[in-house]
Design an enzyme around this catalytic site. Structure first.
Site, PDB file in Angstrom:
ATOM      1  N   HIS A   1       0.857  -1.188   0.000  1.00 20.28           N
ATOM      2  CA  HIS A   1       0.000   0.000   0.000  1.00 20.28           C
ATOM      3  C   HIS A   1       0.891   1.236   0.000  1.00 20.28           C
ATOM      4  O   HIS A   1       1.854   1.313   0.778  1.00 20.28           O
ATOM      5  CB  HIS A   1      -0.903  -0.015   1.236  1.00 20.28           C
ATOM      6  CG  HIS A   1      -1.809   1.177   1.296  1.00 20.28           C
ATOM      7  ND1 HIS A   1      -2.934   1.293   0.502  1.00 20.28           N
ATOM      8  CD2 HIS A   1      -1.725   2.327   2.014  1.00 20.28           C
ATOM      9  CE1 HIS A   1      -3.517   2.458   0.747  1.00 20.28           C
ATOM     10  NE2 HIS A   1      -2.806   3.104   1.661  1.00 20.28           N
TER      11      HIS A   1
ATOM     12  N   GLU B   1       9.194   1.057  -3.243  1.00 20.46           N
ATOM     13  CA  GLU B   1       8.334  -0.136  -3.210  1.00 20.46           C
ATOM     14  C   GLU B   1       9.044  -1.317  -3.869  1.00 20.46           C
ATOM     15  O   GLU B   1       8.947  -2.458  -3.407  1.00 20.46           O
ATOM     16  CB  GLU B   1       7.011   0.128  -3.938  1.00 20.46           C
ATOM     17  CG  GLU B   1       6.108   1.122  -3.242  1.00 20.46           C
ATOM     18  CD  GLU B   1       4.758   1.280  -3.943  1.00 20.46           C
ATOM     19  OE1 GLU B   1       4.184   0.270  -4.378  1.00 20.46           O
ATOM     20  OE2 GLU B   1       4.279   2.424  -4.056  1.00 20.46           O
TER      21      GLU B   1
END
Ligand code: GAR
Length: 200
Positions: free
Chosen positions: A118, A183
């Site tokens: 997320h 990420e």
């Protein structure tokens, strides 16, 4: 051998980072884990092409073809199970830019082996538009979180986070790009830790 199934909706850059790490670091040899396939809920997801180029099985399950969320989710579960035949432990399922909310039944079926990335520092900013919300709130730092998926959206035990600065004059796009590069380092690292810890 532990299978890994990736669920995507878009560009698939997180998926590609995991696939690249698995190849580069020989996850089958070092972790007893291999990527079994990639499922997209959108036929036009750029990540599908990346998955095909990597020689991975792909499946497209369009959520709009199913009347109820539960029906879509059971089709997802069936595809995961089909690829998973032959795995000695049930597959690890990774949501990687998968923009669908999964049902409690799907979560229960994959409990303890379902991770999501997320783009915020949870518990701050669950849901959508995370980067603009972080800028609007005056945050000095933003980032991404990998967490176990539970029935509550963007909650569940946190396995890892990456932090980036919010720079003066940042747009949501610039901040998103800065977060995304992190990420790509964070998700493969967390998956490895998860596999080691869960004995996979
Ligand atoms: C990533 O930033 C991921 O964190 C986010 O979508 C992007 C997908 O990029 N996920 C969510 O917002 C989930 N709610 P990718 O398709 O290039 O990996």
């Amino acid at each position: 051998m532990r299978n890994i199934v990736l669920l995507i909706s878009g560009g698939g850059s997180n998926m590609a980072a995991i696939v690249a790490a698995a190849q580069r670091e020989d996850w089958p040899g070092t972790l007893g884990a291999c990527i079994a396939g990639v499922i997209s809920n959108r036929a036009d997801a750029g990540g599908l092409e990346l998955a095909r180029e990597a020689g991975l099985p792909t499946a497209i399950l369009d959520h709009r073809s199913y009347a109820r969320r539960e029906d879509f989710d059971s089709a997802l579960a069936q595809q995961i199970a089909q690829w998973d035949r032959g795995g000695s432990v049930p597959a690890l399922v990774l949501l990687a830019g998968f923009m669908r909310i999964v049902s409690p039944a799907f979560v229960a079926l994959h409990q303890g082996r379902l991770l999501n990335i997320h783009p915020s520092l949870l518990p701050a900013f669950p849901g959508l538009h995370t980067h603009q919300r972080a800028i609007d709130a005056g945050c000095r730092f933003a980032g991404a979180t990998v967490h176990e998926v539970t029935a509550e959206l963007d909650h569940g035990p946190i396995w890892g986070q990456a932090v980036v600065p919010v720079l003066p004059g940042d747009s949501a796009e610039r901040l998103a790009a800065r977060v995304l590069t992190q990420e790509h380092l964070l998700y493969p690292r967390v998956v490895k830790a998860f596999l080691r810890q869960s004995g996979g």
